[in-house]
Motif scaffolding. Structure first.
Motif, PDB file in Angstrom:
ATOM      1  N   LEU A  43     -13.563  -7.019  -5.529  1.00  0.00           N
ATOM      2  CA  LEU A  43     -13.103  -7.653  -6.597  1.00  0.00           C
ATOM      3  C   LEU A  43     -12.060  -8.947  -6.363  1.00  0.00           C
ATOM      4  N   SER A  44     -12.257  -9.571  -5.289  1.00  0.00           N
ATOM      5  CA  SER A  44     -11.258 -10.425  -4.609  1.00  0.00           C
ATOM      6  C   SER A  44     -11.242 -11.811  -5.540  1.00  0.00           C
ATOM      7  N   ALA A  45     -12.387 -12.271  -6.087  1.00  0.00           N
ATOM      8  CA  ALA A  45     -12.559 -13.120  -7.100  1.00  0.00           C
ATOM      9  C   ALA A  45     -12.260 -13.226  -8.249  1.00  0.00           C
ATOM     10  N   ILE A  46     -11.762 -11.793  -8.739  1.00  0.00           N
ATOM     11  CA  ILE A  46     -11.488 -11.458 -10.074  1.00  0.00           C
ATOM     12  C   ILE A  46      -9.890 -11.587 -10.243  1.00  0.00           C
ATOM     13  N   PRO A  47      -9.295 -12.392 -11.036  1.00  0.00           N
ATOM     14  CA  PRO A  47      -7.899 -12.283 -11.467  1.00  0.00           C
ATOM     15  C   PRO A  47      -7.517 -11.087 -11.930  1.00  0.00           C
ATOM     16  N   PHE A  48      -6.001 -10.651 -11.600  1.00  0.00           N
ATOM     17  CA  PHE A  48      -5.771  -9.361 -11.999  1.00  0.00           C
ATOM     18  C   PHE A  48      -4.159  -9.502 -12.748  1.00  0.00           C
ATOM     19  N   ILE A  49      -4.127  -8.546 -13.865  1.00  0.00           N
ATOM     20  CA  ILE A  49      -2.956  -8.423 -14.764  1.00  0.00           C
ATOM     21  C   ILE A  49      -2.167  -7.130 -14.138  1.00  0.00           C
ATOM     22  N   LEU A  50      -1.011  -7.354 -13.601  1.00  0.00           N
ATOM     23  CA  LEU A  50      -0.008  -6.383 -13.023  1.00  0.00           C
ATOM     24  C   LEU A  50       0.914  -6.177 -13.812  1.00  0.00           C
ATOM     25  N   LEU A  51       1.421  -4.673 -14.101  1.00  0.00           N
ATOM     26  CA  LEU A  51       3.100  -4.634 -14.446  1.00  0.00           C
ATOM     27  C   LEU A  51       4.122  -4.934 -13.501  1.00  0.00           C
ATOM     28  N   SER A  52       5.076  -5.120 -13.925  1.00  0.00           N
ATOM     29  CA  SER A  52       6.393  -5.664 -13.027  1.00  0.00           C
ATOM     30  C   SER A  52       6.536  -4.393 -12.239  1.00  0.00           C
ATOM     31  N   GLU A  53       7.174  -4.701 -11.115  1.00  0.00           N
ATOM     32  CA  GLU A  53       7.574  -3.575 -10.036  1.00  0.00           C
ATOM     33  C   GLU A  53       8.517  -2.568 -10.531  1.00  0.00           C
ATOM     34  N   ASP A  54       9.467  -3.050 -11.312  1.00  0.00           N
ATOM     35  CA  ASP A  54      10.258  -1.978 -11.901  1.00  0.00           C
ATOM     36  C   ASP A  54       9.781  -1.154 -12.801  1.00  0.00           C
ATOM     37  N   HIS A  55       8.289  -1.343 -13.125  1.00  0.00           N
ATOM     38  CA  HIS A  55       7.637  -0.393 -14.160  1.00  0.00           C
ATOM     39  C   HIS A  55       6.959   0.738 -13.587  1.00  0.00           C
ATOM     40  N   ASP A  56       6.760   2.009 -13.842  1.00  0.00           N
ATOM     41  CA  ASP A  56       6.351   3.047 -13.011  1.00  0.00           C
ATOM     42  C   ASP A  56       4.790   2.562 -12.890  1.00  0.00           C
ATOM     43  N   LEU A  57       3.979   2.230 -13.711  1.00  0.00           N
ATOM     44  CA  LEU A  57       2.731   1.893 -13.366  1.00  0.00           C
ATOM     45  C   LEU A  57       2.642   0.695 -12.636  1.00  0.00           C
ATOM     46  N   GLY A  58       3.422  -0.407 -12.534  1.00  0.00           N
ATOM     47  CA  GLY A  58       3.507  -1.524 -11.748  1.00  0.00           C
ATOM     48  C   GLY A  58       3.639  -0.955 -10.150  1.00  0.00           C
ATOM     49  N   LYS A  59       4.421  -0.155  -9.922  1.00  0.00           N
ATOM     50  CA  LYS A  59       4.680   0.701  -8.574  1.00  0.00           C
ATOM     51  C   LYS A  59       3.329   1.255  -8.143  1.00  0.00           C
ATOM     52  N   ILE A  60       2.554   1.853  -9.083  1.00  0.00           N
ATOM     53  CA  ILE A  60       1.288   2.503  -8.857  1.00  0.00           C
ATOM     54  C   ILE A  60       0.401   1.587  -8.710  1.00  0.00           C
ATOM     55  N   SER A  61       0.080   0.569  -9.253  1.00  0.00           N
ATOM     56  CA  SER A  61      -0.763  -0.319  -9.227  1.00  0.00           C
ATOM     57  C   SER A  61      -0.585  -0.851  -7.869  1.00  0.00           C
ATOM     58  N   ARG A  62       0.420  -1.141  -7.286  1.00  0.00           N
ATOM     59  CA  ARG A  62       0.645  -1.980  -6.250  1.00  0.00           C
ATOM     60  C   ARG A  62       0.212  -0.959  -5.138  1.00  0.00           C
ATOM     61  N   LYS A  63       0.620   0.338  -5.060  1.00  0.00           N
ATOM     62  CA  LYS A  63       0.290   1.376  -4.171  1.00  0.00           C
ATOM     63  C   LYS A  63      -1.449   1.683  -4.063  1.00  0.00           C
ATOM     64  N   ILE A  64      -2.148   1.448  -5.072  1.00  0.00           N
ATOM     65  CA  ILE A  64      -3.538   1.512  -5.081  1.00  0.00           C
ATOM     66  C   ILE A  64      -4.096   0.398  -4.328  1.00  0.00           C
ATOM     67  N   CYS A  65      -3.548  -0.864  -4.768  1.00  0.00           N
ATOM     68  CA  CYS A  65      -4.151  -1.995  -3.776  1.00  0.00           C
ATOM     69  C   CYS A  65      -3.669  -1.974  -2.246  1.00  0.00           C
ATOM     70  N   GLU A  66      -2.520  -1.583  -2.060  1.00  0.00           N
ATOM     71  CA  GLU A  66      -2.083  -1.283  -0.791  1.00  0.00           C
ATOM     72  C   GLU A  66      -3.010  -0.270   0.077  1.00  0.00           C
ATOM     73  N   THR A  67      -3.194   0.760  -0.740  1.00  0.00           N
ATOM     74  CA  THR A  67      -4.019   1.984  -0.056  1.00  0.00           C
ATOM     75  C   THR A  67      -5.539   1.303   0.336  1.00  0.00           C
TER      76      THR A  67
END
Length: 256
Positions: free
Chosen positions: A143-167
């Protein structure tokens, strides 16, 4: 000594002023002063000392203050317990749900990726499922060509979203950052980008222009819990509410 005098000591200690305490307690300042003087005479020791216009607890006053708080708390608990005995009693319950560990675990929640039709690389409508167990998996690097909407890093789901991508060793093309999952989902519905959401969105929403997927590499969950204070009496209505939540919330997540 009476219940009012205990509350008087607590209020003066917290306000650090006879005048402010009297205003908060809705009594006259002379009456409050006389009540404290009577209490000090009864205990045989000063509970307060004046220091540059402030009322400060003496050492004995500090001990009395802690005891007063504990005693009034016990008194309140007793009133609640006795109130439960009274037929037809009603109680106000303030309810909160939190994705953190607490007194009563309700369910473990997974996460999904919501992709609008206009950006979805898959056209098979059978891949859109509301049952999380049937929600198709997706490989994020595709999905590298698709734009993403993320929550801010101080939000619980924002942290989880970044962990999903990092993994997944995936670097999302971030179009914007939001402060709430509802806002992120609203933008996704408008075709602005894909966004990570709690699985409850896939179970309780039905939008024809949104596909839900689960990341193929990420299986972490978070606990959805009922949060309540410790060391307080849990009256009958409260216990009934907890039982109801424990029954209904898992059923929502199991529902097809």
């Amino acid at each position: 000594m009476n219940w009012n005098q205990l509350q008087y000591v607590i209020t003066i200690a917290e306000e650090k002023s006879i005048t402010k305490a009297a205003q908060k307690l809705y009594i006259s300042q002379p009456s409050l002063s006389l009540s404290i003087q009577a209490l000090e005479k009864e205990t045989g020791i000063p509970l307060f000392e004046r220091n540059r216009g402030e009322m400060k607890l003496t050492y004995a006053g500090s001990l009395f203050y802690e005891w007063a708080i504990s005693t009034l708390h016990s008194h309140t608990q007793l009133e609640w317990k006795l109130g439960d005995i009274v037929s037809g009693s009603r109680t106000l319950i303030r309810l909160g749900l939190s994705p953190h560990r607490s007194e009563r675990l309700l369910v473990k929640e997974s996460f999904v990726l919501a992709i609008p039709d206009s950006l979805c690389p898959f056209s098979d409508p059978s891949q859109k499922e509301e049952d999380i167990s049937a929600t198709p998996q997706i490989h994020l690097p595709a999905l590298s060509a698709i734009p993403f909407i993320l929550l801010s890093e101080d939000h619980d789901l924002g942290k989880i979203s970044r962990k999903i991508c990092e993994t997944a060793a995936f670097h999302p093309n971030i179009r914007c950052i939001c402060t709430s999952s509802n806002t992120a989902f609203s933008l996704a519905r408008r075709g602005m980008g894909a966004t990570f959401l709690p699985e409850i969105y896939a179970r309780t929403t039905s939008f024809p222009n949104i596909h839900f997927f689960t990341p193929d590499h990420f299986h972490d969950t978070r606990d959805i819990c009922a949060v309540y204070r410790k060391n307080i009496y849990h009256h009958a209505q409260f216990q009934a509410l907890l039982a109801l939540l424990h029954e209904i919330v898992p059923a929502i997540y199991r529902a097809a």
